[in-house]
Structure formats: structure tokens, C-alpha cells
Design a protein around this motif. Structure first.
Motif, PDB file in Angstrom:
ATOM      1  N   GLY A 118       3.577  -1.263  15.991  1.00  0.00           N
ATOM      2  CA  GLY A 118       2.947   0.048  16.113  1.00  0.00           C
ATOM      3  C   GLY A 118       3.095   0.720  17.465  1.00  0.00           C
ATOM      4  N   THR A 167       2.430   4.213  13.256  1.00  0.00           N
ATOM      5  CA  THR A 167       2.474   3.119  12.280  1.00  0.00           C
ATOM      6  C   THR A 167       1.402   2.093  12.663  1.00  0.00           C
ATOM      7  N   PRO A 168       1.060   1.175  11.747  1.00  0.00           N
ATOM      8  CA  PRO A 168      -0.071   0.287  12.033  1.00  0.00           C
ATOM      9  C   PRO A 168       0.140  -0.589  13.273  1.00  0.00           C
ATOM     10  N   ASP A 211      -4.876   1.053  11.455  1.00  0.00           N
ATOM     11  CA  ASP A 211      -4.030   1.993  10.733  1.00  0.00           C
ATOM     12  C   ASP A 211      -4.591   3.395  10.952  1.00  0.00           C
TER      13      ASP A 211
END
Lengths: 365, 365, 365, 365
Positions: free
Chosen positions: D70, D79-80, D28
Motif C-alpha cells: 500500500g 491500495t490496502p 483499506d
């Protein structure tokens, strides 16, 4: 501080895009020793599942949660619990047409401005599909809390201008809610809500709503003063839910309209010890639980995706009209599906507070 | 996760009891290079200072903020800034009588239950005096943000059932507020509020209120998706303030009562780029700032300490009547003094978001 | 993640420059219920105090720690404990001459490059004076741990090439150390160290050294797997101390030179339960305490400030020669004064691990 | 503070047991805009892969990393990033016999004591298999850093008592290492190491080793003073690796044996600006990077699992002899496979420091 995690000791990290391979959540800090099966998660997801009533979007997939780690022979081990929900019904073709359009009320504009790149398919990361991960993690938190007799009643208390009557008959709310596809705790209100929803649906429109959470069985002493007040963490939890616009605890905004003598809960003694004769505060004083029911509400805006045509711009800034593609699935009222999400977030805040509270006092020998 | 800190990159830690030697705040993560003097802090505290109007408690002390570290030759150095405000007017004798009484609406019950010990003098750690530390830290955040043309208008928009009319004439609100001892942005409303406050005061009672924050000049892209949404951090910030009971952004709870076609802000092009024709969302989409004014409101309960006698218990659980000692100082409406605190917390959330946003994209060579 | 805080549940935040008004530490998360006085802190600072032997710098001030908050009637209250040590003997004039010189081995170069501004007086924030705050906070951690019979023996085990003989006679080390101005646990070694230090001092030079920590009485189960291993947090703690260059646990670097059959500690049963016949691991397995003594070492470089002239540059990059001003005070061996600092950091890591360990298991009803 | 995460802004969370369904890592905070494919991860895993030389355990599976989120159209989205490596070659039957035995040097004792439950199969969560996740995440960090010309040379510099000669010819080390199955930067040393490893293997034993990391191209100013010093975070990172027992930066423990005049690096001017004539410090001063190569070493104990029979206890505390089952796979020297892990952890610390450094100064208009 990374943005896809929530909680301190019991901490979740969610990942995944709406139309990617899967979505998932890693729960770190779950104590060892809790019996846990995939069914526990599955049951929680079933409640949230799309398609179970005409007022939530008819996505036909059956979300299946798989536990990939952290449980051994049916017991949590203290190591991270990874739960994965594969995306099975993700037809992205409908989204091609929307790819270059700034959708009113949606996050594709801000994501694009912030990151320069956006997986637009199904709303990508900004899709409310992420909330399935919260519900999955919340199911574990709720199971932990249940062993301490902490239980949740979360219900839909308003849709548009239809409001459930104020009531402290929690048992009645709970019973009626369990029979309601819309999670409403009052039968007459539900009928009125359904009428309002039908009307909005026919008009190609959507409605906002309010979700109330009630938590029973909390001990005194949860929550930490100042910046980790119970209501502060609840507020953050709730405003992190897609489409939420407001949070209040106890009388909330109504408390602002009355006087101190009308608001103060008076301390009284009952069979179990010190209590208050009323619970206008909603279960906390100074950010710490009082032992009274924890009660608050979360406001949700009307679903942004509506059938009605809307004037907007494309990515180049040129005017265009946005109309949802035929057969697009969208809830006429996101607040309905938000009910189990609010409950899950509430449970996540509380389990963290319970674990933190273990450090508040030192026991001298 | 410790409870007396707020923020991630720009992080404050406050300490101190109302009647201890001093209260203070350590600001860690303030970037180097900002000109800063004690006067910057002092000016901010003066706005918050008690005793400047008849509706905030007449504590006569003059809070003096001293910078103990982190500034060298008038410039922030990147090392922690320690600000200390010595307590000068702390006569604790009045509190002796209250020492063994559970005060309605106060936190002494929950603190005692949680910790087993409580510095009851002046409310100890739970006193709103702690907010002076927030205002001091917020002054630095505001000064940083001001260099990027981000500016704040925070005003008292409701007291009891007196509400300021809805208005988007921010300049008028700002001008009128600057003349108002109660931080009210509308002269007629202020007069009505004063009448209501007088009435409450005469009755030995107090009133709740609502504070609205408006932030202008924000760039697009502040706030992080999911659990670090701008509104989620604002909600936490606001619900961490003493006596706050609710938070909303944009239309907030009103958004729940209308339809999607009434709520969605439509994208339009103007001279500076892409904008929206309305701002019902209150300045964020998906938790990320849109470039529109950031607008929200915070509800405060009526002051718990009232002159009227109240039935309660003592620490042993015996019934007693609680009456404030003669000459006790208490605000008839905590929301008034909360105005600069709401603004400070808003600034703390935003400076952190600004610093975090520096990491959202990677620049390829 | 801010850089002036350490710990998670029991978290310290230090602030202050060497020649500013004061230095201080805020301890957040200390459990309520511990008896604590200023003398507890003062006694710990006295051990660290400069000027108590010819081999630590003769700063004549008497550091006086004042507790500003968090203690009520002699008991910790669970609210933040603020400790302040005013700077009394801070003659900055000597530093004027050094203001524009890049001092070899010092941080003024990197601070200036990073921040663009540096309070050079007495080393500013980079001064080892900050370690007084660690010792103050560590005293509280040690007092908490002492109530659980966890106790510390930290000693200077090497200076330059003089090394104390390996020994597991902890009682003897402890006894001898308590008599030693240099915190050495072996009388003969101390004599040799003193000779080496005298020689270095005469040469206007300094020496490095090694500090060993030994912690007795730890329960099994402290430390969290993976990234919060006990030794990982100890390593971070130790490498955060000024002038430290290395950390090892158990046999440390020597472990790399032997075979598995020589290194593995074998499990045996003794009167108190399961133990190991040797303790080459130094008290942890998989990052979790084994119940054996926790043992490790920290290497310190020789003091950077030496009397000998050194070639260097000024801030403009022009060549110059740096010579310490007459009468400048500097330790010939920083490792001596580091002994109580290593012990304090060790205690801070352990109290945090003890508090975290309370969340590792869930007790089913 | 949860134990399976590392990093602040660029934060990884790993999960999974050795013989569960899969292991994985969520990253993250990776900035948007980096081109990234599964091959980038796969290439990094291939370097680490078991079975590529006779001195790492011959696990035959081919780890295949899949990116689940991601990344969109080959670019990171902010985004993760979820990476999953399914476990394919997990025959747990061999572990049945070991299930009830306290294995010398292993973590099953401490896990069981801490959690009361342990997935013993293949070492469960304590298995070094988790390091594949670190290498996968490290590959992304390295790719980001490579765009800023930051590059890594990590090599095996000691096995048992065989040590590589000291050298600052980084190019030669790099070239030779790239040809070496053991990641050794000196051909003659490698031959000696192989001989030592053969001997240990024949004896059913194992050997310890030391890994050195060298990072070139770092700017001045990375790392934050006090508790987030670059070397403090490196130390934590390294001591979090399985089987590591020590960390040093620059001359490390050797620095403790010399004098200040021998240790201080003198500032000199060269074509690119201010530099030092030597680099005994190893690339930092006051915890902040100097622009010199970042150099340090990590000590690894000999593999705990050895073929030789060892006396131990079973879970009931009864004496037993532990012998590895026939065909069990174990590295004779874990330090070999640790080389890419050390490099990955180093990259994770540095990318976080790079992102944090963006907040150290405020740019006035």
C-alpha cells in the motif's frame, strides 16, 4: 464498502502488490470448529499455480501460503484467519522499461489518473496475482460447504471460437476436467483449444475464453430477495475478477432469444420432493436457490499483454510503441487460470448465503 | 447487507408488496443542495408506466409518487428522502385461484420454501412492481449526475431473435428511442420487434430481450479496484433486476471469442487529453472508468407468466395445470419495461461511485 | 454506513421530519414467522407517548403507527416491514420566529453549517420525534426476544441530583416502575424527582437524568469480539439517542475507582451451570454475554429548550435574546421520555447479536 | 459487520493472537498521496510499548511494525496498507497452567462458550496486544489529520480515586503529559497516582482509571446525524477497547445532574466566526462537530489479572484457586497503556468522519 473486501458474514479482505513483500488475505467471520491446515490452502493454490502447463505463464515461484492466525490446534477458532503468501520471484527490473508507458488494455492509466501514484512493478495491485488470495480463501469456503455435500465443477468451456458441446453429464465433465491441464471437461474440445492456443502463441497474440461453474448439492432457500439475489452476488463476484467481461446464469443471454413456453422450467415431483423437469433458470428463482444445480458462465477477454508490438502513448502523451520485454511471462489465455478463481468466488458467495440463510426464519417456542 | 438496500454512500432501501397499501423507497445519503420536486420523480415513473403501449401490461392505475421527507422548500436537505407510491389498482381476487399453485418460472416456490409464508397477491414482494421504487430513486441519481453532464442512453437492443444493428451513433439511437414506445433506437428493428411480439402474443406466449446502457460524459477514475470495480457493481445491480439472466460490459461474451490484438484499445491523444481509439472495453480498465462511454448489456428472460396452459404442481405436490386467469395483465416481453430500470440502476451505481471517488486522494496543504 | 440506519442483520432505517407529512421506519431482515399486529407497535408507542404526565411535553396528537408492508395474514414474511406514523399535530407557525436564531444546545447551527439548508420546523430531522420510529422497531425486536424469554427492565434512575438507591431487586424495580408515570423503580425516589422537576419547571428550567437498562434471560455467547462487542454496539446505540451524553456498563465509571480484587466477578457453579457470584461486569466479558443480567446506564443532558431567556446570535451573527414562544411544549427532563427509547435500542442491539450468533460455529456432520 | 473491522471509508481489519506468529492490521480506504514510512508507525508503537515504566507490564520484546503493501516510494497509493508485527517474545509455557482455569474477569469463559475452542496462550485473540494494531492504524489517521491541523491531547486523568483537577489549559496538559511516563497532564496528580499504584502493586492488586481525549482544530460539520453521530461512533470505538466500561462526552454523566440553563453553551461571535462561550457539550451538537474542542472520557476497569489468589472454577466446573504464575507480566493499571489506544481510536473515528463529510453537499455548476 471498502474495495478490497468481499462478503458480509464470511468476509475476505485481500492486500498486497505483485512485487511487494507479500500478498495476503484476512478471512473474518469463518465459523469456529472447522479442521483446517496449511495443506488445505496449499492444495488449492497448487491447482491455480502458474507454470503447470504451457498455456499459463511460467512463473517459477512456488507460492507458499502460511496461516498466521485464526486456527488453533488445527481447528478454526472464529477469530480472523490471516493467510500470507510471500513474494519470492519478483524481478522488477523488466518493468522499468514499461514504467512510463500506457499499456493497452491495462489498468496503469486508470490507477494513475485516479490515485496520482502507481506501483507499476508487475502490475502492482492490479496484477492477477491477487487472485491467489481469493483461491486461498475460497478453499476454506469450499471445505465448509463440502461438509454439507455442496460440491463444485468448474471448467473451461470456450477458448476463442472453440466451444465445448453443451452437456448435462456433470460426472463426465468432472472426470475429464480432472485430467486436463486446461480444466477442460471434454477431451476433443481440449485438443482443439490447444491448437488454437498454439496458433495464438506463435502469432504473439492471446485468446479470450469462457468459464462455466456448476454447483451441486445446494439446498433450496439460499440467496436473499431483491438486491442480495444469489445471481446478483455471483455477478458481482465474477465481474470483480481480473479480465472478466460478462456473466450469465442458466441460459443467460440465450434466454433472451426464446419464448416463455420454451424457457419456463416445469415443477415435478421426484423421490426427494419438489423439483423441476428442466433447469434453464440455472438454479435460482427470484434470486433464491431452487435446489437444482447452480450453473452459469463468465466471459474473459483475451490477455492484454501480448508479444505483438502495439502503438500507444507514454505518460506525457507522446506516441510510442509498446513491446513486451524479452522473456516476459504472460498467459496466452487468462481464462485458463481463471477457472479456480471462478470456483473460489462462487464458494465465497455461497458460504455467505448459507450463513445468512440462518436468519431467514424465527423459530417460535 | 440487508437484502432490500442498494448502494453505499447513496443508499436506497425499498419496501412494499404489489398488493399491499403502498410501495416505497428511502434514499439515504443524497447530498444536500439539489433542487427536487415530486414532478422529477413523476416524470421518471411516467416513462416506466404500465399501459402505455400494447406490449406492456395494461395496468390502468396511475402511479403517483409522493415525497414524504428529505426535501425542504424544494431543496434536498441531506436527510433521508422517503418516497411512497400508494397502490390503487390492486384487485387481488384474481390471485386467489393461483394461491396454491407453483407457478412455473415464478418465485412463489422459493419464497415459500425459504420463509414458510408468502404474500401471493400480485406476486407480493417478488413482483416487478418494486422496480418503480428503483426508477424513483434513479431519477434523483440521474438529476445529480446531469449537473455534471453525465447522461444516459438506454435502449432495447434485442427481442427474441430480432437484434438491433451494432452502432456507435449514439445521437441517432437517442433520437429514435425518444420516439419509440418500446425504447428501441432503430426504427426498422422496432418494426420487426413489434411483429415478433404480436406473434408471441397471439400464441399466448412471451419473448426475452436485451437492454443496452450507454453512459456519456463520465470522468476518468470512477470505480474502486478489486471488489468494487465499476463493472462488478453494475453486474450486481443488473442481476438484481427481476428476470435478468446476464450482464456484459464492452464486447462482453464476444470478447471471449477474439484475440488480444483485436481486443486491446490503443491509447491516443486527442484535443481533450488521453483517450483510446476504440472502446471495446466498454469504458473501464481495472474496474475504473476510462472516460470513454460506458457501455454494456443486460439479458432478460421471456416473461414467465404466459397464457398457454402449463403442467405444474400445487403446494401439496399434486399435479395440476396452470392457466392464467382471464384478463390477467402481463407483459409479453419484460425487457421493454426493464429499459428505464436498467438506466436507474446504472445511475445508482454511478452516483455512488462519484461520491466514493471523493475519498481516493488526500490533498496535502 | 448511511447515517439513518442501525443494525446489521436486523436493520432499521428511519426517515421523516418533525413537521413533515410523516415519519417512518423500514425494518429489513426481520425473520419470517413472527405474529405481528399494529397493536403491538401501538402499545409500545403509547408508553412513549407525549402528554401522559406533566413532565413530558403536552403534545396532544395520538401517534398512530401503520404497518405498510412485510406482514401477511398477521405473520412477518421476511420482507421489509415499513411502519409509518403520520404527523397530525404539527403547527409550524410557532417556529417561524425561531427560524433565524441559533438556539442554544440545539442542532440547527451544525445542520446549517453542514448542509447549507435546514427544515427548522419543530426541529426538523433533529427532533426527538424520530425516536418514535426506534420504539416502533424496538417493539418488534422485543417481541422476537420475548419468545426466547429475554426481557427488559428499563427505569429512570436519576433526575438532576436525585438518585435511586442501588438495588438488585429487579422484580421490585419492575413492579414499581409499571406504576410510575416517570418510569421510576422506587416510589420514594420518584416523589423526590417530582419535587425537583416542579422546582425546575417553575424556574423555567430543565434537568438532566440517567436511565438504567436491565436485561434478563440472555444466553451466554452474544456479541462478537473486538469491534462488535456487545457493549460497543450498546454504547453506539445509546449515544445515538438525542441528548445522551454518556454510557456505562456494569459498574462503569465507578469501576475506574476500585481495585481488581474488588471488581473481578468470581466464577461459581449453580444449578444451571457456570455463573458468577457477583455481576460487576454488567453481563459481558470480552464483549460477549456471560449469561448474567446485562446492566448499564445512559446519561442525558437537561432539555436544551428552556423557558428562561438566553443570549445567543441570529444566523447573521448578530446578538439576540432567545425566548421560547408562549405555549411551546417541551419536556422539563428528556430522560423521562428516553426510557422506552433506551429499551428499544437495547432490544435492537440484542436481536442483531442473536441473529449474528447463529454464524459463530459450524456444525460438522 | 464482521467483528474485526472498524470504520467505513477508512476501514481497518485487525488479526492475530497474542502468541501466534504475528498480529497485523489491514487499512483499506486510506487516500493516496500521504507520505508514510515504517518509522511513522514505529514511533507510535514506541509510545504504547510495554516496559517503559514500572506500571505497565515488562514485556521485553520490541514490537517492530513492517509495512507489507500500500505504500510505494514512500507515498500511500490508495491500495490496502498491510502492517504486520511479528510476535517475538511469546513464551506460552506459563499459560499451560491456566489452560483449564476460568480466569476471573477474563474472556476465556465467554470465548469457549461461544466458539467451543480458544487459543488460551497469552489471552489469544482477546489479549490487549491487539491494540498495537489500532495504534499502528491510528498513526496513519493522525498523520492525515495533522495535515489539516487537527491535533490530539490524550491523557490519563484518573487512577483509582486519584483524579486530575479539571482544567481547560490544554497547552499545560500537553506539555506535562509529554514528560510523563504515565501520560498524566498534571505533575502533582501523577505523583499521587504513582503512590496509589505502588500501594496496589505491593498488595498484588490493580487499579482502574480514566482517560480523557481532547481534539483541537476540528472543523464544523463532522459526523452524521442520527446513527452515525460523532459521539455514537466515538462511544463504539471506545467501548471496543479492552477493559473499557464507560464513555462520556462533554460533561457526560455530570450533565445529568444539572439544569438546562447551567448546561447550554451560548453562541457568541469571535474573530473566526460563530463560536460558543463555553463547551459543556464537548464539541458536538446533534452529533455533528461544532468547531469547539472535542472532549470526552473513557473509563477502564482495574486489570483483571492480579497477583492475589482468587477462587474460581476449572473448565469442568470444579472449584479451584487461581494464582498468577511467578513472573507473569501484567499492568497494575490498564488505563495507562490505554492512553495511546484511546487516541488512536479517536483518530480513526475522525478520519472516517472527515472522508464521509465530503459527500454531505452537492456543488451545483
Amino acid at each position: 464498502m471498502t474495495s478490497n473486501s468481499f462478503g458480509n458474514i464470511f468476509r475476505i479482505t485481500t492486500w498486497g502488490e505483485s512485487h511487494g513483500k507479500a500478498i495476503g488475505v484476512v478471512i473474518d467471520g469463518c465459523p469456529a470448529g472447522l479442521p483446517l491446515t496449511e495443506n488445505d490452502i496449499q492444495d488449492a493454490l497448487a491447482v491455480r499455480a502458474p507454470g503447470q502447463n504451457p498455456y499459463t505463464s511460467p512463473r517459477t515461484e512456488k507460492d507458499k501460503a502460511e496461516i498466521y492466525s485464526g486456527v488453533f490446534e488445527g481447528i478454526t477458532t472464529g477469530t480472523p484467519i490471516s493467510i500470507i503468501i510471500h513474494n519470492q520471484d519478483a524481478d522488477s527490473s523488466k518493468y522499468e522499461a514499461m514504467k512510463t508507458i500506457l499499456r493497452p488494455g491495462h489498468a496503469n492509466f486508470t490507477y494513475l489518473e485516479k490515485y496520482g501514484v502507481f506501483d507499476y512493478r508487475g502490475g502492482g495491485r492490479s496484477s492477477a496475482r491477487e487472485t491467489a488470495c481469493r483461491v486461498a480463501a475460497g478453499a476454506i469456503a469450499k471445505k465448509l460447504l463440502a461438509t454439507k455435500n455442496i460440491r463444485f465443477i468448474t471448467h473451461l468451456c470456450a477458448v476463442g471460437n472453440i466451444q465445448a458441446p453443451a452437456s448435462e453429464d456433470f460426472a463426465a465433465i468432472s472426470t475429464q476436467k480432472s485430467k486436463s491441464a486446461l480444466f477442460v471437461g471434454d477431451a476433443k474440445t481440449e485438443a482443439n483449444m490447444i491448437a488454437a492456443l498454439e496458433k495464438a502463441k506463435t502469432a504473439g497474440d492471446s485468446l479470450g475464453g469462457v468459464v462455466e461453474f456448476i454447483v451441486l448439492g445446494l439446498p433450496v432457500g439460499l440467496g436473499d430477495p431483491m438486491y442480495e439475489k444469489l445471481e446478483a452476488n455471483l455477478a458481482k463476484a465474477m465481474l470483480s475478477i481480473h479480465a472478466s467481461k460478462g456473466f450469465e446464469i442458466g441460459l443467460g443471454f440465450s434466454a433472451a432469444t426464446i419464448s416463455g413456453s420454451e424457457h419456463n422450467d416445469l415443477f415435478v415431483k421426484n423421490e426427494t420432493g419438489i423439483s423441476t423437469s428442466t433447469n434453464r433458470a440455472g438454479g435460482t428463482l427470484g434470486g433464491i436457490s431452487t435446489g437444482q444445480p447452480l450453473i452459469g458462465r463468465v466471459a474473459f477477454k483475451p490477455t492484454s499483454s501480448i508479444q505483438k508490438a502495439q502503438e500507444t502513448l507514454d505518460l506525457q502523451g507522446e506516441k510510442t510503441t509498446f513491446t513486451l520485454p524479452e522473456g516476459s511471462r504472460h498467459d496466452p489465455c487468462v481464462a485458463i487460470r481463471a477457472v479456480p478463481v471462478v470456483e473460489a468466488m462462487c464458494a465465497l458467495v455461497l458460504i455467505d448465503a448459507v450463513l445468512m440463510a440462518r436468519s431467514s426464519r424465527w423459530e417460535l417456542p
